[in-house]
Write a protein that holds these residues in place. Structure first.
Motif, mmCIF file in Angstrom:
data_model
loop_
_atom_site.group_PDB
_atom_site.id
_atom_site.type_symbol
_atom_site.label_atom_id
_atom_site.label_comp_id
_atom_site.label_asym_id
_atom_site.label_seq_id
_atom_site.Cartn_x
_atom_site.Cartn_y
_atom_site.Cartn_z
ATOM 1 N N LEU A 1 0.834 -1.216 0.000
ATOM 2 C CA LEU A 1 0.000 0.000 0.000
ATOM 3 C C LEU A 1 0.860 1.254 0.000
ATOM 4 C CD1 LEU A 1 -2.819 -0.993 2.511
ATOM 5 C CD2 LEU A 1 -3.003 -0.736 0.034
ATOM 6 N N LEU A 2 1.939 1.226 0.736
ATOM 7 C CA LEU A 2 2.850 2.366 0.782
ATOM 8 C C LEU A 2 3.407 2.665 -0.600
ATOM 9 C CD1 LEU A 2 4.600 4.393 2.504
ATOM 10 C CD2 LEU A 2 6.326 2.587 2.495
ATOM 11 N N LEU A 3 3.790 1.625 -1.321
ATOM 12 C CA LEU A 3 4.408 1.806 -2.635
ATOM 13 C C LEU A 3 3.426 2.337 -3.674
ATOM 14 C CD1 LEU A 3 6.695 -1.343 -2.785
ATOM 15 C CD2 LEU A 3 7.274 0.972 -2.043
ATOM 16 N N LYS A 4 2.146 2.256 -3.411
ATOM 17 C CA LYS A 4 1.136 2.777 -4.340
ATOM 18 C C LYS A 4 0.939 4.284 -4.196
ATOM 19 C CE LYS A 4 -1.405 -1.515 -4.724
ATOM 20 N NZ LYS A 4 -2.677 -2.222 -4.487
ATOM 21 N N ASP B 1 3.077 12.913 -2.844
ATOM 22 C CA ASP B 1 2.191 12.814 -1.681
ATOM 23 C C ASP B 1 2.961 12.346 -0.448
ATOM 24 O OD1 ASP B 1 0.009 13.629 -3.203
ATOM 25 O OD2 ASP B 1 -0.503 11.564 -3.750
ATOM 26 N N LEU B 2 3.863 11.398 -0.626
ATOM 27 C CA LEU B 2 4.667 10.913 0.500
ATOM 28 C C LEU B 2 5.500 12.037 1.102
ATOM 29 C CD1 LEU B 2 5.930 7.463 -0.830
ATOM 30 C CD2 LEU B 2 4.389 7.843 1.098
ATOM 31 N N LEU B 3 6.125 12.830 0.246
ATOM 32 C CA LEU B 3 6.995 13.907 0.733
ATOM 33 C C LEU B 3 6.234 14.983 1.496
ATOM 34 C CD1 LEU B 3 9.430 14.210 -2.268
ATOM 35 C CD2 LEU B 3 10.011 13.511 0.058
ATOM 36 N N GLY C 1 10.782 11.942 4.992
ATOM 37 C CA GLY C 1 11.882 12.757 4.506
ATOM 38 C C GLY C 1 12.668 12.024 3.439
ATOM 39 N N TRP C 2 13.790 12.595 3.100
ATOM 40 C CA TRP C 2 14.592 12.041 2.007
ATOM 41 C C TRP C 2 15.171 10.671 2.326
ATOM 42 C CZ3 TRP C 2 13.678 13.764 -2.516
ATOM 43 C CH2 TRP C 2 13.237 15.065 -2.673
ATOM 44 N N ARG C 3 15.470 10.416 3.571
ATOM 45 C CA ARG C 3 16.000 9.102 3.948
ATOM 46 C C ARG C 3 14.952 8.006 3.707
ATOM 47 N NH1 ARG C 3 18.134 8.661 9.826
ATOM 48 N NH2 ARG C 3 17.619 10.807 9.558
#
Length: 56
Positions: A27-30, A35-37, A43-45
């Motif tokens: 689900l995270l990869l979708k 949107d994640l950022l 964050g970038w890590r």
């Protein structure tokens, strides 16, 4: 078995997922990168880790 191990989230990513009620790595990869950022605690890590997971 190697692929299954690669799909596991780091402890830091697991905390992020729990905070945002994201139950699985799939689900995270979708979720789009943009949107994640914008999500709290991402964050970038974590983005680097997500991009590595998407390569698999």
């Amino acid at each position: 078995m190697k692929e299954q191990k690669a799909m596991q989230a780091s402890p830091e990513l697991a905390v992020f997922m729990e905070y945002h009620h994201i139950s699985t790595v799939s689900l995270l990869l979708k979720i789009d990168n943009e949107d994640l950022l914008q999500m709290v605690g991402f964050g970038w890590r974590l983005m680097k880790e997500v991009l590595q997971l998407r390569k698999i």
